[in-house]
Scaffold this active site. Structure first.
Site, short mmCIF file in Angstrom:
data_model
loop_
_atom_site.label_atom_id
_atom_site.label_comp_id
_atom_site.label_asym_id
_atom_site.label_seq_id
_atom_site.Cartn_x
_atom_site.Cartn_y
_atom_site.Cartn_z
N THR A 38 0.87 -1.18 0.00
CA THR A 38 0.00 0.00 0.00
C THR A 38 0.91 1.23 0.00
N LEU A 83 2.03 -8.26 11.14
CA LEU A 83 2.10 -6.80 11.33
C LEU A 83 1.27 -6.03 10.31
N THR A 132 -1.26 -2.88 19.49
CA THR A 132 -0.90 -1.53 19.94
C THR A 132 -1.44 -1.24 21.33
N ASP A 133 -0.80 -0.28 22.01
CA ASP A 133 -1.32 0.15 23.32
C ASP A 133 -2.61 0.96 23.17
N GLU A 134 -2.93 1.41 21.93
CA GLU A 134 -4.12 2.25 21.75
C GLU A 134 -5.41 1.51 22.05
N TYR A 157 -9.11 3.37 14.08
CA TYR A 157 -7.89 2.54 14.06
C TYR A 157 -7.82 1.65 15.29
N LYS A 161 -8.05 -2.46 15.70
CA LYS A 161 -6.98 -3.29 16.30
C LYS A 161 -7.53 -4.07 17.49
N ASN A 187 6.33 3.81 18.24
CA ASN A 187 7.68 3.55 17.73
C ASN A 187 8.21 4.76 16.97
N TYR A 214 -1.09 19.39 17.11
CA TYR A 214 -2.53 19.33 17.33
C TYR A 214 -2.90 19.88 18.72
N ASN A 256 3.81 16.02 23.40
CA ASN A 256 4.14 16.29 21.99
C ASN A 256 4.93 17.59 21.82
N ASP A 287 -7.36 20.33 16.54
CA ASP A 287 -7.06 19.05 17.22
C ASP A 287 -7.60 17.86 16.45
N PRO A 289 -9.93 14.71 16.27
CA PRO A 289 -11.14 14.30 17.02
C PRO A 289 -10.88 13.04 17.82
P1 NAD Z 1 2.98 0.72 8.41
O1 NAD Z 1 1.74 1.44 8.02
O2 NAD Z 1 4.29 1.42 8.30
O3 NAD Z 1 3.10 -0.63 7.56
C1 NAD Z 1 2.02 -1.47 7.31
C2 NAD Z 1 2.41 -2.45 6.22
O4 NAD Z 1 1.30 -3.32 6.00
C3 NAD Z 1 2.74 -1.78 4.87
O5 NAD Z 1 3.92 -2.33 4.34
C4 NAD Z 1 1.54 -2.11 4.01
O6 NAD Z 1 1.85 -2.23 2.62
C5 NAD Z 1 1.11 -3.45 4.59
N1 NAD Z 1 -0.31 -3.74 4.34
C6 NAD Z 1 -1.38 -2.90 4.55
N2 NAD Z 1 -2.52 -3.50 4.16
C7 NAD Z 1 -2.17 -4.74 3.73
C8 NAD Z 1 -2.93 -5.83 3.23
N3 NAD Z 1 -4.25 -5.76 3.08
N4 NAD Z 1 -2.26 -6.97 2.89
C9 NAD Z 1 -0.92 -7.05 3.03
N5 NAD Z 1 -0.16 -6.04 3.48
C10 NAD Z 1 -0.78 -4.90 3.83
O7 NAD Z 1 2.72 0.21 9.88
P2 NAD Z 1 3.72 0.10 11.13
O8 NAD Z 1 3.78 1.40 11.81
O9 NAD Z 1 4.97 -0.55 10.69
O10 NAD Z 1 2.88 -0.90 12.06
C11 NAD Z 1 3.00 -2.29 11.89
C12 NAD Z 1 2.10 -2.99 12.91
O11 NAD Z 1 2.48 -2.63 14.22
C13 NAD Z 1 0.62 -2.61 12.77
O12 NAD Z 1 -0.14 -3.76 12.99
C14 NAD Z 1 0.41 -1.58 13.86
O13 NAD Z 1 -0.93 -1.61 14.31
C15 NAD Z 1 1.37 -2.07 14.93
N6 NAD Z 1 1.91 -1.04 15.83
C16 NAD Z 1 2.47 0.10 15.31
C17 NAD Z 1 3.04 1.03 16.20
C18 NAD Z 1 3.71 2.30 15.68
O14 NAD Z 1 4.10 3.14 16.50
N7 NAD Z 1 3.90 2.47 14.38
C19 NAD Z 1 3.02 0.80 17.57
C20 NAD Z 1 2.41 -0.37 18.05
C21 NAD Z 1 1.88 -1.28 17.16
O1 DAU Z 2 0.65 4.07 20.47
C1 DAU Z 2 0.92 3.24 19.38
C2 DAU Z 2 0.41 3.89 18.12
O2 DAU Z 2 1.27 4.99 17.84
C3 DAU Z 2 0.38 2.95 16.92
O3 DAU Z 2 -0.54 1.91 17.18
C4 DAU Z 2 -0.02 3.69 15.64
O4 DAU Z 2 0.04 2.81 14.53
C5 DAU Z 2 0.94 4.83 15.45
O5 DAU Z 2 0.57 5.58 14.30
C6 DAU Z 2 0.98 5.73 16.67
O6 DAU Z 2 -0.28 6.43 16.84
P1 DAU Z 2 -0.35 7.97 17.28
O7 DAU Z 2 -1.64 8.51 16.87
O8 DAU Z 2 0.07 8.12 18.70
O9 DAU Z 2 0.86 8.52 16.38
P2 DAU Z 2 1.04 9.87 15.51
O10 DAU Z 2 2.48 9.93 15.10
O11 DAU Z 2 0.00 9.99 14.45
O12 DAU Z 2 0.76 11.01 16.58
C7 DAU Z 2 1.54 11.10 17.77
C8 DAU Z 2 1.01 12.29 18.56
O13 DAU Z 2 1.30 13.50 17.85
C9 DAU Z 2 -0.50 12.28 18.75
O14 DAU Z 2 -0.81 12.83 20.03
C10 DAU Z 2 -1.01 13.22 17.64
C11 DAU Z 2 0.12 14.23 17.53
N1 DAU Z 2 0.33 14.83 16.17
C12 DAU Z 2 0.44 13.98 15.12
C13 DAU Z 2 0.61 14.49 13.84
C14 DAU Z 2 0.72 13.56 12.66
C15 DAU Z 2 0.42 16.21 16.02
O15 DAU Z 2 0.34 16.97 17.02
N2 DAU Z 2 0.60 16.69 14.77
C16 DAU Z 2 0.68 15.90 13.66
O16 DAU Z 2 0.83 16.43 12.53
#
Ligand code: NAD
Ligand code: DAU
Length: 349
Positions: A38, A83, A132-134, A157, A161, A187, A214, A256, A287, A289
């Site tokens: 994707t 993942l 995720t912790d969310e 989201y 999850k 991460n 935000y 943040n 912000d 929502p």
């Molecule tokens: P990401 O969005 O960077 O990557 C997701 C990957 O999944 C992409 O390579 C995409 O091509 C693939 N994908 C999406 N839909 C698909 C489908 N239908 N079939 C096959 N592949 C598909 O995500 P990420 O940040 O690397 O997160 C990976 C996992 O870890 C997720 O399950 C997310 O919920 C979880 N997670 C993420 C974080 C974070 O901070 N990013 C924290 C905790 C948990």
């Molecule tokens: O907690 C784990 C989660 O962390 C994962 O499950 C999600 O996949 C990952 O995307 C992440 O979610 P968040 O919503 O916490 O991450 P994001 O980077 O989108 O936002 C982090 C914080 O920053 C959140 O409080 C929103 C704020 N933010 C984000 C963006 C993109 C801003 O203030 N401005 C921005 O432009």
């Protein structure tokens, strides 16, 4: 090869670090990366591993039953580390159904195909669901998420999850599928798509664009360097107990606004700008929502049972991350051209 494991979503941010860890640490293990590519999937993340003898990439959609069945039949995996997901909260607010499709239907399809192919001879098999912790919702000013915290998701989201986590447990209870779950905090690190806070701010600082914070910026997240998450997944996949869940976090909470200020400071130093230059770009915007106030993980279970701890301090991890983006400007430019521009206009105009 002695065994085969599937990693779904291996071309994404965290998945690419998991693939790297497994391909490099387990030469006897065939690692099959299943990813639909994707907007968030990027094979550039794994370019240097392309020709590794124990690595295979297959482009496929986890929602497609026929595709998954034929891959399971062809490779007969011993384990799955799942993942693949739609992962961005803001996009889930605009396109909730995409999240239901991939995160719920895709996960259930994989569970079902694993159950059918392993044919209830689950000996030596494992389905590791990465979550995720969310799913736990939002904390007030104090307290931590433990593995016992009640689920209370607020965004499409996190709801998708949470639903997928419930299905994973249901497949363990109903069919005896050998599962393990991990729920991790935010991460950061190399290969992070610049729709998320840290890489978006790095990209905007490089281009001297406004830094959209935000609300009042007092939302708090618990940040973990992605390589430490991959280490934790490796430990839980190999040594975690069946049907157990392990919380993973950085013991590293940041508001943040404080985090963005730290980034500005480090980037001014690295880019040899006057101190305070990048901070001037901070812009408080509308912000999100349903914005969760605070996440913080109690990671004592994985620490006590499996001996895991984060190995990289935040200052060190952030500095390495900035250096990676400055050294990989082409990667950043490639992923921010085209569709990203449209997304950015919609989200921030
Ligand atoms: P990401 O969005 O960077 O990557 C997701 C990957 O999944 C992409 O390579 C995409 O091509 C693939 N994908 C999406 N839909 C698909 C489908 N239908 N079939 C096959 N592949 C598909 O995500 P990420 O940040 O690397 O997160 C990976 C996992 O870890 C997720 O399950 C997310 O919920 C979880 N997670 C993420 C974080 C974070 O901070 N990013 C924290 C905790 C948990
Ligand atoms: O907690 C784990 C989660 O962390 C994962 O499950 C999600 O996949 C990952 O995307 C992440 O979610 P968040 O919503 O916490 O991450 P994001 O980077 O989108 O936002 C982090 C914080 O920053 C959140 O409080 C929103 C704020 N933010 C984000 C963006 C993109 C801003 O203030 N401005 C921005 O432009």
């Amino acid at each position: 090869m002695e065994r085969t494991i599937f990693v779904t979503g291996g071309a994404g941010f965290i998945g690419s670090h998991v693939i790297r860890r497994f391909v490099e640490s387990y030469p006897e293990c065939q690692v099959v990366n299943i990813d639909a590519l994707t907007y968030a999937g990027n094979l550039e993340n794994l370019k240097d591993l392309e020709n590794a003898p124990n690595y295979t990439f297959v482009r496929a959609d986890i929602v497609n039953e026929d595709e998954m069945l034929s891959l399971f039949e062809k490779y007969r995996p011993d384990g799955v580390i799942h993942l693949a997901a739609e992962s961005h909260v803001d996009r889930s607010i605009t396109f909730p159904l995409d999240f239901v499709r991939t995160n719920v239907l895709g996960t259930v399809n994989l569970l079902n195909v694993a159950r059918k192919t392993w044919n209830e001879d689950f000996e030596g098999k494992r389905f590791h669901h990465v979550s995720t912790d969310e799913v736990y919702g939002s904390l007030g000013k104090t307290g931590f998420f433990t593995e016992e915290t009640k689920y209370d998701p607020h965004s499409p989201y996190s709801a998708s999850k949470a639903a997928s986590d419930h299905f994973v447990r249901a497949y363990a209870d109903t069919y005896g599928l050998p599962v393990v779950l991990t729920n991790c905090s935010n991460n950061y690190g190399p290969n992070h798509f610049p729709e998320k806070l840290i890489p978006l701010m790095i990209h905007n600082i490089i281009h001297e664009k406004p830094l959209p914070v935000y609300g009042d910026g007092n939302y708090t997240r618990d940040w973990l360097y992605v390589v430490d998450h991959a280490r934790a997944i490796d430990l839980v996949f190999h040594k975690g107990k069946d049907r157990e869940c392990y919380n993973i976090g950085g013991f590293n909470e940041w508001k943040n606004i404080d985090l963005v200020r730290l980034l500005c400071k480090q980037m001014d130093e690295k880019l040899k700008k006057e101190p305070g230059t990048s901070e001037k770009l901070i812009a408080f915007v509308k912000d999100r929502p349903g914005h969760d106030l605070r996440y913080a993980i109690d990671a004592s279970k994985i620490n006590k049972e499996l001996g895991w701890n984060p190995s990289v301090t935040f200052e060190e991890g952030l500095s390495k991350t900035i250096d990676w983006y400055l050294e990989n400007k082409e990667w950043l430019e490639n992923v921010t051209s085209g569709a990203y521009q449209e997304y950015y206009k919609e989200q921030y105009s």
